[in-house]
Design a protein around this motif. Structure first.
Motif, short mmCIF file in Angstrom:
data_model
loop_
_atom_site.label_atom_id
_atom_site.label_comp_id
_atom_site.label_asym_id
_atom_site.label_seq_id
_atom_site.Cartn_x
_atom_site.Cartn_y
_atom_site.Cartn_z
N PRO A 164 0.82 -1.25 0.08
CA PRO A 164 -0.05 0.06 0.02
C PRO A 164 0.82 1.40 0.04
O PRO A 164 1.93 1.06 0.54
N ASP A 165 0.29 2.30 -0.53
CA ASP A 165 0.96 3.50 -0.80
C ASP A 165 1.24 4.06 0.72
O ASP A 165 0.42 4.28 1.86
N GLY A 166 2.47 4.59 0.84
CA GLY A 166 2.67 5.33 2.11
C GLY A 166 3.44 4.42 3.31
O GLY A 166 3.59 4.69 4.57
N TRP A 167 3.26 2.91 3.22
CA TRP A 167 3.54 1.98 3.93
C TRP A 167 5.19 1.95 4.15
O TRP A 167 5.63 1.96 2.96
N LYS A 168 5.51 1.89 5.43
CA LYS A 168 7.24 1.80 5.57
C LYS A 168 7.40 0.79 6.54
O LYS A 168 6.80 0.35 7.46
N GLU A 169 8.51 -0.13 6.19
CA GLU A 169 8.72 -1.14 7.21
C GLU A 169 9.63 -0.59 8.41
O GLU A 169 10.19 0.24 8.38
N ALA A 170 9.35 -1.18 9.51
CA ALA A 170 9.93 -0.70 10.69
C ALA A 170 11.59 -0.93 10.68
O ALA A 170 12.09 -1.87 10.24
N THR A 171 12.43 0.01 11.17
CA THR A 171 13.66 -0.14 10.98
C THR A 171 14.17 -1.02 11.82
O THR A 171 13.72 -1.51 12.97
N PHE A 172 15.23 -1.61 11.41
CA PHE A 172 15.93 -2.59 11.86
C PHE A 172 17.27 -2.25 12.78
O PHE A 172 18.16 -1.65 12.17
N THR A 173 17.21 -2.29 14.10
CA THR A 173 18.13 -1.89 14.91
C THR A 173 18.96 -2.87 15.68
O THR A 173 18.79 -4.23 15.49
N LYS A 174 20.01 -2.61 16.28
CA LYS A 174 21.00 -3.43 16.96
C LYS A 174 20.37 -4.24 18.11
O LYS A 174 20.51 -5.47 18.58
N ASP A 175 19.18 -3.62 18.75
CA ASP A 175 18.48 -4.05 19.79
C ASP A 175 17.63 -5.48 19.20
O ASP A 175 17.38 -6.22 20.03
N ASP A 176 17.18 -5.55 18.04
CA ASP A 176 16.60 -6.39 17.57
C ASP A 176 17.14 -7.90 17.39
O ASP A 176 16.98 -9.01 17.50
N ASN A 177 18.69 -7.49 17.25
CA ASN A 177 19.61 -8.81 16.94
C ASN A 177 20.86 -8.53 18.01
O ASN A 177 21.74 -8.09 17.34
N PRO A 178 20.79 -8.48 19.06
CA PRO A 178 21.89 -8.24 20.05
C PRO A 178 22.97 -9.03 19.84
O PRO A 178 24.12 -8.75 19.94
N ARG A 179 23.13 -10.34 19.73
CA ARG A 179 24.01 -11.48 19.68
C ARG A 179 24.65 -11.51 18.37
O ARG A 179 25.70 -12.13 18.20
N GLY A 180 24.10 -10.81 17.37
CA GLY A 180 24.51 -10.95 16.04
C GLY A 180 24.53 -12.26 15.39
O GLY A 180 23.61 -12.89 15.85
N LEU A 181 25.12 -12.64 14.27
CA LEU A 181 25.13 -13.87 13.71
C LEU A 181 25.53 -14.97 14.48
O LEU A 181 26.28 -14.92 15.13
N LEU A 182 24.95 -16.27 14.24
CA LEU A 182 25.21 -17.33 14.96
C LEU A 182 26.25 -18.11 14.35
O LEU A 182 26.91 -18.80 14.90
N GLU A 183 26.05 -18.17 12.97
CA GLU A 183 26.95 -19.03 12.13
C GLU A 183 27.54 -18.24 11.06
O GLU A 183 27.32 -17.17 10.75
N GLU A 184 28.91 -18.79 10.85
CA GLU A 184 29.68 -17.79 9.65
C GLU A 184 30.35 -19.10 8.78
O GLU A 184 30.95 -19.85 9.30
#
Length: 341
Positions: A35-55
């Motif tokens: 839909p027009d005017g819709w924006k996705e919520a910003t992704f911050t460090k608080d959403d993933n504090p531990r980072g990537l699990l595997e490399e």
């Protein structure tokens, strides 16, 4: 009670089947609509504090003579891939992978349509990227796109239409018109169908007619008669009742007749080289040469000689008596002057 329960189970099974069908029937391009005017919520460090699990990591062994070349080119490769790959981490970006391998059965036709999507020197793909603000990559049996949701929807439409034998230039033209119409705020809430071009598929190629037209036979319910065997043929001619020696003699006579015919044909072909071709009859010469006026031709030749630059006249005019007398007088005067001196 038992009948009611069975009826409920049947109704649930039918509804389950219909729901599955409707899910599959939904166009994949509709899933990308936002839909027009819709924006996705910003992704911050608080959403993933531990980072990537595997490399994951990998290593490849190249020959030594290629190491120097790869070391020079690798920074350019990282720069080119980094610009496109980092965009996926943005909040308003998405990716779409379109499978095109199963859309066309004929392999040659599939390769032609895929090349049509790329265009000469990648010009069609570049125009599509500029209009949709998406990064598009065509490789093998898939087309991957990276960009905003609206751009991904248009890219999918263009790719699917191209595989359905609709040239991408038509869709690119409509996208260019839409890009100009968006700038006008008055036309934002109006229908754009009157501005967009309508391309109709015209099949102008006529159907090829076969060279040999087979005439259809009349339908008969009875099967065709069986062909006669060799025994039936011998019975009809009476050869079946002859002795073996007589049969062999007849076969040898037939073989000799065929050989004689073949020899005569070969001899005729050899004798063709010794037969002279028919000559055309000679045309009788007409008496046109006698009718020509020779004196008139001589006069023309004389006139042509006089016209040439620097050529002396054919009949030079003889000097007159007056001119000869003048020359003599001038000579006597000159001698008299010398004597006085």
């Amino acid at each position: 009670m038992a009948s009611s329960t069975t009826g409920d189970l049947l109704s649930e099974a039918q509804t389950g089947k219909t729901s599955k069908k409707t899910k599959h029937q939904v166009d994949e391009s509709e899933l990308l609509t936002v839909p027009d005017g819709w924006k996705e919520a910003t992704f911050t460090k608080d959403d993933n504090p531990r980072g990537l699990l595997e490399e994951s990591s990998f290593a490849t062994l190249f020959p030594k003579y290629r190491e120097a070349y790869l070391k020079e080119c690798w920074p350019l490769v990282e720069k080119a891939l980094g610009d496109a790959a980092v965009r996926i981490l943005q909040d308003d970006m998405a990716c779409d992978i379109i499978k095109i391998g199963t859309l066309v059965r004929n392999r040659e036709r599939f390769v032609k349509r895929r090349q049509r999507l790329i265009g000469p020197k990648g010009s069609t793909l570049k125009a599509l990227e500029l209009l949709t603000n998406c990064y598009v990559m065509v490789q093998g049996n898939t087309v991957s796109a990276l960009g905003p949701y609206n751009g991904l929807k248009e890219v999918r439409k263009v790719v699917m239409d191209t595989m359905k034998n609709i040239h991408p230039i038509y869709n690119i033209k409509t996208l260019m018109i839409k890009q100009e119409l968006v700038k006008d705020p008055d036309l934002r809430m109006q229908s754009w169908e009157r501005f967009l071009p309508k391309f109709r598929h015209k099949n102008l190629a006529k159907r090829r007619e076969p060279k040999k037209k087979s005439a259809k036979k009349e339908y008969t319910p009875f099967p065709p008669s069986q062909p006669e065997s060799t025994v039936d043929k011998e019975l009809a001619t009476g050869e079946f009742f002859l002795r073996d020696s007589v049969k062999k003699r007849k076969k040898m006579e037939e073989i000799k007749v065929k050989q004689a015919e073949a020899l005569t044909k070969k001899q005729e072909e050899r004798n063709k080289a010794f037969i002279p071709p028919k000559e055309k009859p000679l045309m009788k010469k007409t008496n046109k040469e006698s009718k020509l006026d020779i004196e008139a031709i001589k006069e023309k030749v004389k006139k042509a000689k006089t016209k040439k630059l620097g050529a002396p006249p054919v009949n030079p005019a003889l000097p007159t008596g007056s001119t000869v007398g003048k020359k003599k007088k001038s000579k006597t005067k000159a001698n008299h002057r010398l004597a006085l001196r």
